[in-house]
Each structure stands twice: as C-alpha cells, then as structure tokens.
Design a protein around this motif. Sequence first.
Motif, PDB file in Angstrom:
ATOM      1  N   ARG A  82       0.830  -1.210   0.000  1.00  0.00           N
ATOM      2  CA  ARG A  82       0.000   0.000   0.000  1.00  0.00           C
ATOM      3  C   ARG A  82       0.857   1.249   0.000  1.00  0.00           C
ATOM      4  O   ARG A  82       1.964   1.265   0.541  1.00  0.00           O
ATOM      5  N   GLU A  83       0.324   2.280  -0.606  1.00  0.00           N
ATOM      6  CA  GLU A  83       1.025   3.561  -0.644  1.00  0.00           C
ATOM      7  C   GLU A  83       1.196   4.103   0.773  1.00  0.00           C
ATOM      8  O   GLU A  83       0.366   3.875   1.657  1.00  0.00           O
TER       9      GLU A  83
ATOM     10  N   ARG B 219       5.882   1.947  -7.490  1.00  0.00           N
ATOM     11  CA  ARG B 219       5.079   0.994  -6.724  1.00  0.00           C
ATOM     12  C   ARG B 219       5.851  -0.298  -6.422  1.00  0.00           C
ATOM     13  O   ARG B 219       5.700  -0.882  -5.339  1.00  0.00           O
TER      14      ARG B 219
END
Length: 347
Positions: free
Chosen positions: A71-72, A217
């Motif tokens: 997750r960011e 990412r």
Amino acid sequence: MDGLDLSSFLQLWGNSSGDALWLAAATPLLLLMGLALDWVIGDMRWLFRFLPHPVVIIGKLIGFLDKKLNREGRGDINRTVRGAVVTVFVTLVAAGTGWGVHMLTRQHPSGWMIDVLLVAILVAQRSLAGRVADVGKALGRNDLLKARDNLRHLVSRDPDKLDRHGVGRSALESLAENFSDAVVAPAFWFLLLGLPGLFAYKAINTMDSMIGYKTDRYLSFGMTAARLDDAVNWIPARLSGLLFVIGAAFAPGGKPARALKVMIRDAGKHASPNAGWPEAAMAGAFDMALGGPRLYPGGAKTESVWIGDGKARLEAGDVRRGLALFVIGCGLLWLFIAPLAILSLAG
C-alpha cells in the motif's frame, strides 16, 4: 533397475516400491512426453474455458497479496520486507502444491499422465511459435495494424508506437527471451526437481512479470521477486543461447560462429542479466540488430541499446528465419533430453 520397455516402465509409477532413485530416472521421460504433447496440442484454450489455468491461479494469489501488503505510504524498507515475505510464501506454496499433486498422482498407475499434462500446460513451445507466426504473417500482408494487435499478446511495450520494422524486432526479441523463460527454464527445473521445481519456477516467473518492475510501486516491493527470477533463469538463459548457437548451423542462412561471437560480446548489454543471451545469439545467427528504444504504456521509455550490429529494418522473412531457429532450438532441447529418457528405460 533392469532394462524395461516403455509400458513396464510406466506401470512402475503407482508401485509403492518405486523409490526416489527410480522417480529421478522417470523424470526425463515424462519431460520428453510433456514437451511432445505441448507441441501437438498447444495451449489448450478449450480446457481453460472450464478450468482455471495454473498460472492464472498463481497470478490471482500474487495480485491479492500485492493489494493487501503493498500500500502507498509505506516506506521502502517496509515494502522490501513485505515483498520478500510474499516472494518466499508464493514460491513455497507453489512448490508444496507441485509436491502434493505429484504424491497424489503416484497413487494411481496412470497418474504419470497428469505429470505429462502439467508439463504440456506449463511450457509454451507451440503457442509461442504460433503467436510470433501470426505477427510475421500480418507483416507479410503489409497489415501493420493486425501485426501490432498480434504483438500485444507477446510484449508489454506499446505496439502502437512501432513501425513495421520495430514490430518485427519486438516479435523476435520476445521469441528469443521466451525460448528461455517459457521453454528451456521450465524444462530445466522439472528435470532437476520434478513438479515442485516446475511449479515453483512458474510462480517466480509470474511474480517477476507482475511485481518485478522498477516503478515507484514495485521498486522495493518487487525487488526480491526480480532478483530471484534472475537467479533461477541464470543457467537456462545461457543454455538457451547455446542452443541457438548450435541451431544456427541447421537454420537456413544461420551463422553459428557469428551467433557465438555476438552472444559473448553483446549479451551483457541487455538490461536483464539473462534475456541478452538468447537475444544476442539470435541476432548474431542472422546478422540482425535487436533492441533499440522501447516505449511502454504510460510513457515509460528505455534507453537505446542495440544487440548485434547487423540489419535492424526487419521484415516478415526475418521473422520466419527467427521462427525456424526457435523450432530447431526446441528440437535440440528434445535431443539433449532424449538420451536421459533412454537411459531411464535401460538403466
């Protein structure tokens, strides 16, 4: 064990007295049959209308873990640790599944057929050749739109930005790289470790294709998966290059000495530590230049790196020559496995 004919040999499959040594002897024969079955029936799309493909199942597991754990907002170290855990977990699940399937198939005298079928499903000789042939046929008809559309099944880069020569180069680059990733490496790991090795390899290769990118990412999260993929493909990639070098002696217009020279000289130019070996061997075999700048969806672009110093403006005929080398390479792989299979019958 004493020499056996094929029928007697396979009947031993379900015999509880068959030990690990016998199973190791059986593996080359099962691999050879699996490769032959793949060449005859291809990717079996009809079957996977009703059943999920093993790689699809693996992909869904990877996608689920990616969504939950990557997750960011998390730091690079956190993402690296989580990615390493995912890589180990998925690899162990795949290897354990392969071991479980193998143990189940051993409970039935005809269970060896499942092993052969799984080899055929998890290698991609015929389907890869067919997709590249479709690109070449479209180029031969001067149908660039169709050639680009067919290329989408082979590459992740953006085909809409490629001219006809770029389409031809991309098709051959994918053919060469996937000769290692989709044919030689699965065969290598099955030969070495049976179904657990084959399943683990496909899981690692799928993780690399899903999370092994150098993007914001995945740079940290996918680092372990990418490094592990590099490791498990190190030997198969170099074997693939050597098969192309040998195969160039039998391919129309092939130059084996040139293939060897370019492979040794240019393999290291590729961004991947492995993909350059079969690509450089193919480029040298036909005095081509592969590579160049690549544009990916979203605007990402790689630097202009060329492998080989020959013809870069490739046409349909060049694609056909590359396909001929691929087919010969597959045949050579069979020939190298065949003596091991014969020894398993006679040993």
